[in-house]
Design an enzyme around this catalytic site. Sequence first.
Site, PDB file in Angstrom:
ATOM      1  CG  HIS A 104      -0.260  -0.243   2.503  1.00  0.00           C
ATOM      2  ND1 HIS A 104       0.103  -1.508   2.913  1.00  0.00           N
ATOM      3  CD2 HIS A 104       0.146   0.599   3.481  1.00  0.00           C
ATOM      4  CE1 HIS A 104       0.694  -1.432   4.090  1.00  0.00           C
ATOM      5  NE2 HIS A 104       0.746  -0.163   4.454  1.00  0.00           N
ATOM      6  CG  HIS A 106       1.280   4.983   4.294  1.00  0.00           C
ATOM      7  ND1 HIS A 106       0.539   4.933   5.451  1.00  0.00           N
ATOM      8  CD2 HIS A 106       1.936   3.796   4.219  1.00  0.00           C
ATOM      9  CE1 HIS A 106       0.746   3.779   6.071  1.00  0.00           C
ATOM     10  NE2 HIS A 106       1.599   3.067   5.333  1.00  0.00           N
TER      11      HIS A 106
HETATM   12  P1  5GP Z   1       2.165  -0.010   7.292  1.00  0.00           P
HETATM   13  O1  5GP Z   1       2.911   0.207   8.568  1.00  0.00           O
HETATM   14  O2  5GP Z   1       1.915  -1.476   7.021  1.00  0.00           O
HETATM   15  O3  5GP Z   1       2.801   0.700   6.124  1.00  0.00           O
HETATM   16  O4  5GP Z   1       0.789   0.731   7.482  1.00  0.00           O
HETATM   17  C1  5GP Z   1      -0.415   0.075   7.719  1.00  0.00           C
HETATM   18  C2  5GP Z   1      -1.455   1.159   7.900  1.00  0.00           C
HETATM   19  O5  5GP Z   1      -2.719   0.550   7.808  1.00  0.00           O
HETATM   20  C3  5GP Z   1      -1.386   1.877   9.234  1.00  0.00           C
HETATM   21  O6  5GP Z   1      -1.225   3.269   9.006  1.00  0.00           O
HETATM   22  C4  5GP Z   1      -2.708   1.537   9.900  1.00  0.00           C
HETATM   23  O7  5GP Z   1      -3.260   2.612  10.624  1.00  0.00           O
HETATM   24  C5  5GP Z   1      -3.589   1.148   8.723  1.00  0.00           C
HETATM   25  N1  5GP Z   1      -4.599   0.158   9.030  1.00  0.00           N
HETATM   26  C6  5GP Z   1      -4.412  -1.009   9.694  1.00  0.00           C
HETATM   27  N2  5GP Z   1      -5.567  -1.698   9.773  1.00  0.00           N
HETATM   28  C7  5GP Z   1      -6.495  -0.936   9.132  1.00  0.00           C
HETATM   29  C8  5GP Z   1      -7.890  -1.117   8.896  1.00  0.00           C
HETATM   30  O8  5GP Z   1      -8.507  -2.113   9.286  1.00  0.00           O
HETATM   31  N3  5GP Z   1      -8.534  -0.136   8.217  1.00  0.00           N
HETATM   32  C9  5GP Z   1      -7.877   0.983   7.777  1.00  0.00           C
HETATM   33  N4  5GP Z   1      -8.614   1.894   7.109  1.00  0.00           N
HETATM   34  N5  5GP Z   1      -6.553   1.183   7.984  1.00  0.00           N
HETATM   35  C10 5GP Z   1      -5.879   0.238   8.662  1.00  0.00           C
END
Ligand code: 5GP
Length: 118
Positions: A104, A106
């Site tokens: 993903h 951001h």
């Molecule tokens: P990562 O650290 O993997 O790059 O970021 C994962 C992101 O996904 C985090 O910013 C977290 O807040 C978001 N996230 C995790 N679970 C969910 C969810 O169930 N729904 C949404 N909308 N965001 C999520």
Amino acid sequence: MSTDTSNCIFCRIIHNQAPAKIVYQDPLVTAFNDIHPVAPVHILIVPKKHISSINEIQPEDEQLIGHLFTVAKVIAAQLKIADSGYRCIINTGPDSGQAVFHLHLHLIGGQRVRFPMG
Ligand code: 5GP
Ligand code: ZN
């Protein structure tokens, strides 16, 4: 990395099996608000294809990965942060803090971003 997508929260959101505030969709990607935003705009741009991380990108995914950035540009313009600016981040693996193993992008903006880069 697991290819079982049934326990993947982002696959579940993409397939309307879990709630999210979806802000953009097209045949290749879904974008929705991060559940724990770090800025006024914090959107996750997610390929519909389950790719666990950058480490699992295949040559045939190149157009899809490029499309994530085109969508970032479109959403930034729609939300009127194209000129004020924004940060695009893709975390990969433990040292990055990657928490969700479905690739993903951001998209973070709407204020001067403060958190450190490393
Ligand atoms: P990562 O650290 O993997 O790059 O970021 C994962 C992101 O996904 C985090 O910013 C977290 O807040 C978001 N996230 C995790 N679970 C969910 C969810 O169930 N729904 C949404 N909308 N965001 C999520
Ligand atoms: Zn997934």
